[in-house]
Design a protein around this motif. Structure first.
Motif, PDB file in Angstrom:
ATOM      1  N   ASP A 371       4.256  -2.722  -5.021  1.00 47.91           N
ATOM      2  CA  ASP A 371       3.647  -4.021  -4.719  1.00 47.91           C
ATOM      3  C   ASP A 371       4.319  -4.704  -3.535  1.00 47.91           C
ATOM      4  O   ASP A 371       3.803  -5.695  -3.021  1.00 47.91           O
ATOM      5  CB  ASP A 371       3.725  -4.946  -5.938  1.00 47.91           C
ATOM      6  N   THR A 372       5.468  -4.198  -3.118  1.00 46.51           N
ATOM      7  CA  THR A 372       6.214  -4.819  -2.030  1.00 46.51           C
ATOM      8  C   THR A 372       6.299  -3.853  -0.845  1.00 46.51           C
ATOM      9  O   THR A 372       6.208  -2.634  -1.018  1.00 46.51           O
ATOM     10  CB  THR A 372       7.641  -5.179  -2.481  1.00 46.51           C
ATOM     11  N   PRO A 373       6.463  -4.383   0.373  1.00 49.06           N
ATOM     12  CA  PRO A 373       6.619  -3.507   1.543  1.00 49.06           C
ATOM     13  C   PRO A 373       7.836  -2.597   1.395  1.00 49.06           C
ATOM     14  O   PRO A 373       8.861  -2.989   0.825  1.00 49.06           O
ATOM     15  CB  PRO A 373       6.799  -4.495   2.702  1.00 49.06           C
ATOM     16  N   SER A 401      -4.043   5.276  -3.432  1.00 47.51           N
ATOM     17  CA  SER A 401      -2.679   4.823  -3.673  1.00 47.51           C
ATOM     18  C   SER A 401      -2.491   3.470  -3.017  1.00 47.51           C
ATOM     19  O   SER A 401      -2.972   3.234  -1.902  1.00 47.51           O
ATOM     20  CB  SER A 401      -1.667   5.828  -3.102  1.00 47.51           C
ATOM     21  N   SER A 402      -1.799   2.570  -3.700  1.00 44.05           N
ATOM     22  CA  SER A 402      -1.539   1.241  -3.163  1.00 44.05           C
ATOM     23  C   SER A 402      -0.145   1.190  -2.542  1.00 44.05           C
ATOM     24  O   SER A 402       0.805   1.793  -3.049  1.00 44.05           O
ATOM     25  CB  SER A 402      -1.656   0.184  -4.259  1.00 44.05           C
ATOM     26  N   THR A 403      -0.043   0.478  -1.442  1.00 42.22           N
ATOM     27  CA  THR A 403       1.237   0.275  -0.766  1.00 42.22           C
ATOM     28  C   THR A 403       1.274  -1.153  -0.256  1.00 42.22           C
ATOM     29  O   THR A 403       0.479  -1.519   0.622  1.00 42.22           O
ATOM     30  CB  THR A 403       1.421   1.242   0.414  1.00 42.22           C
ATOM     31  N   GLY A 404       2.173  -1.973  -0.816  1.00 38.57           N
ATOM     32  CA  GLY A 404       2.234  -3.367  -0.412  1.00 38.57           C
ATOM     33  C   GLY A 404       0.933  -4.068  -0.748  1.00 38.57           C
ATOM     34  O   GLY A 404       0.477  -4.080  -1.890  1.00 38.57           O
ATOM     35  N   ALA A 405       0.274  -4.633   0.266  1.00 35.19           N
ATOM     36  CA  ALA A 405      -0.943  -5.400   0.050  1.00 35.19           C
ATOM     37  C   ALA A 405      -2.204  -4.577   0.278  1.00 35.19           C
ATOM     38  O   ALA A 405      -3.312  -5.124   0.256  1.00 35.19           O
ATOM     39  CB  ALA A 405      -0.963  -6.611   0.977  1.00 35.19           C
TER      40      ALA A 405
END
Length: 441
Positions: A371-373, A401-405
């Motif tokens: 959830d964070t950079p 896949s999620s990365t950061g925002a």
């Protein structure tokens, strides 16, 4: 059967991609390789021809680590064309089953790293964990390990060190494991019977008997196509909030709409709705950092015959709820067994055996990221695009896949079965916009 990822980094302020080259060369000189990446597959007469693992104490990093430069103009098209070619090459089974490539020459000064690893070594969740442990949320952190190196914080597995179990502890643990294992085995029959019952009544669960024939369910050859794109995760969250559903259901609906548009353009949309195989992560009982596979599956009706995106979302929400309910009452062992039943048509295709049941039409998975950079020695991770595996009889794989925002969609297809992937990305974007419009956003 290898999976992978494309990681795109922005160099730290005042640096360019060449700084990574020097750090890469230093890391190769250190010759440190993480335990899971030192394993080599082998079989022999003593193993009766079955595959097992040998620990490869020495790894030839000059073979496993490569460098590439993109041709002009150095955009994402050139990047994904290169990844398509690299991903089509099989891994050498006489060596540890992984490779990595540093890719320079992007027109905006960024650089990319392509990772390829055999699915026998790790599943998507375990691979994401391995990558995450080599990155940091601190942009100022330096002297970080390379992606193939061993992070210092991972404890040694039991048996590697002076501490260990006493004979009494081993006996007690063995008795507890055997007793609980017998209970799980006894529960396999009703769990599998329930899976078959759900499939016969076309309800969501680990097995489907209703996947239609489609142009995506054909034999595959060695060539691969890969394309990817990212969207702001907040856009999907807003749709999920207004529709009272989950982000995963929105992901599946985007894929369903894009599949519908793709097949309509090819005049090949089946009368029956497409069925997606959706992998789910199971509780990890292995030591951290050891890789392996802990995955179950359920089947999802994608509602591809429905023209209205909100109606497709509603159908998918019902199907995923049924699939989750089917898995919720199973133990990890029972979930694995039911999943094996569900992927039996694919396994039969790999072995060249006849199977009366068609495989699911497509695999769609969503691997949670950070959830964070994230950073590597000051270089910011801008995107992580998953690269997966199409199967014989299932020529398209969609992994997110999620990365950061942001959330990234990686499309991996058999070269001959899917003519082009760029229009599919545009259709994903159009489906998200249609969902937003329908929700009044």
């Amino acid at each position: 059967m290898h999976v992978g990822a494309v990681l795109v980094f922005t160099p730290p302020k005042g640096a360019d991609a060449t700084y990574l080259r020097s750090m890469l060369e230093n890391a190769v000189t250190r010759n440190s390789v993480a335990r899971p990446l030192r394993k080599r597959a082998r079989r022999s007469l003593t193993s009766l021809g079955q595959w097992g693992w040998d620990t490869e104490l020495e790894v030839d990093l000059d073979y496993h680590i490569h460098r590439h430069a993109l041709p002009a103009p150095g955009g994402t098209g050139e990047l994904f064309d290169l990844v398509s070619r690299l991903h089509g090459d099989p891994l050498d089974c006489s060596r540890p089953l992984w490779e990595m490539a540093l890719i320079e020459g992007l027109d905006d000064g960024r650089f990319a790293v392509y990772v390829k690893i055999h699915h026998a070594l790790t599943d998507g969740v375990a691979a994401m964990r391995m990558l995450r442990r080599r990155l940091s949320s601190n942009p100022d952190e330096q002297n970080m390990p390379a992606l193939w190196e061993q992070p210092a914080a991972i404890p040694a597995p039991a048996g590697e060190g002076s501490a260990g179990f006493t004979p009494f502890q081993v006996s007690g643990a063995a008795w507890h494991t055997t007793r609980s294992g017998v209970g799980e085995v006894v529960g396999l029959v009703p769990a599998l019977a329930d899976s078959v019952h759900r499939a016969l009544h076309r309800r969501g669960g680990p097995l489907s008997l209703s996947a239609p024939a489609s142009v995506l369910n054909v034999p595959v050859t060695r060539g691969r196509r890969f394309a990817a794109r990212s969207w702001p995760l907040e856009r999907l969250r807003l749709v999920a909030k207004h529709a009272d559903t989950t982000v995963n259901d929105v992901v599946l609906t985007m894929c369903a709409g894009a599949l519908r548009a793709h097949l309509l353009a090819r005049h090949a949309l089946p009368e029956a709705p497409l069925i997606a195989m959706v992998p789910v992560a199971l509780p990890d009982e292995q030591p951290r950092g050891q890789g392996g596979n802990r995955v179950g599956v359920f089947m999802c009706n994608l509602g591809t015959r429905l023209a209205d995106p909100i109606c497709r979302l509603a159908a998918i929400r019902v199907s995923t709820a049924e699939g989750k309910a089917a898995l919720s009452g199973m133990s990890p062992l029972q979930t694995l067994a039911a999943g094996a039943l569900g992927i039996a048509p694919l396994a039969a295709g790999l072995l060249g055996l006849p199977c009366p049941v068609r495989p699911p039409n497509v695999i769609i998975s969503n691997v949670a990221g950070s959830d964070t950079p994230l950073y590597w020695n000051g270089a910011r991770l801008d995107a992580l695009y998953p690269v997966s595996v199409p199967f014989d009889g299932q020529a398209l794989n969609i992994t997110c896949s999620s990365t950061g925002a942001g959330i990234s969609f990686g499309l991996t297809a058999a070269w001959r079965a899917v003519p082009a992937l760029q229009p599919f990305l545009d259709d994903l974007d159009g489906e998200l916009a249609a969902l937003e419009t329908a929700c009044g956003l």
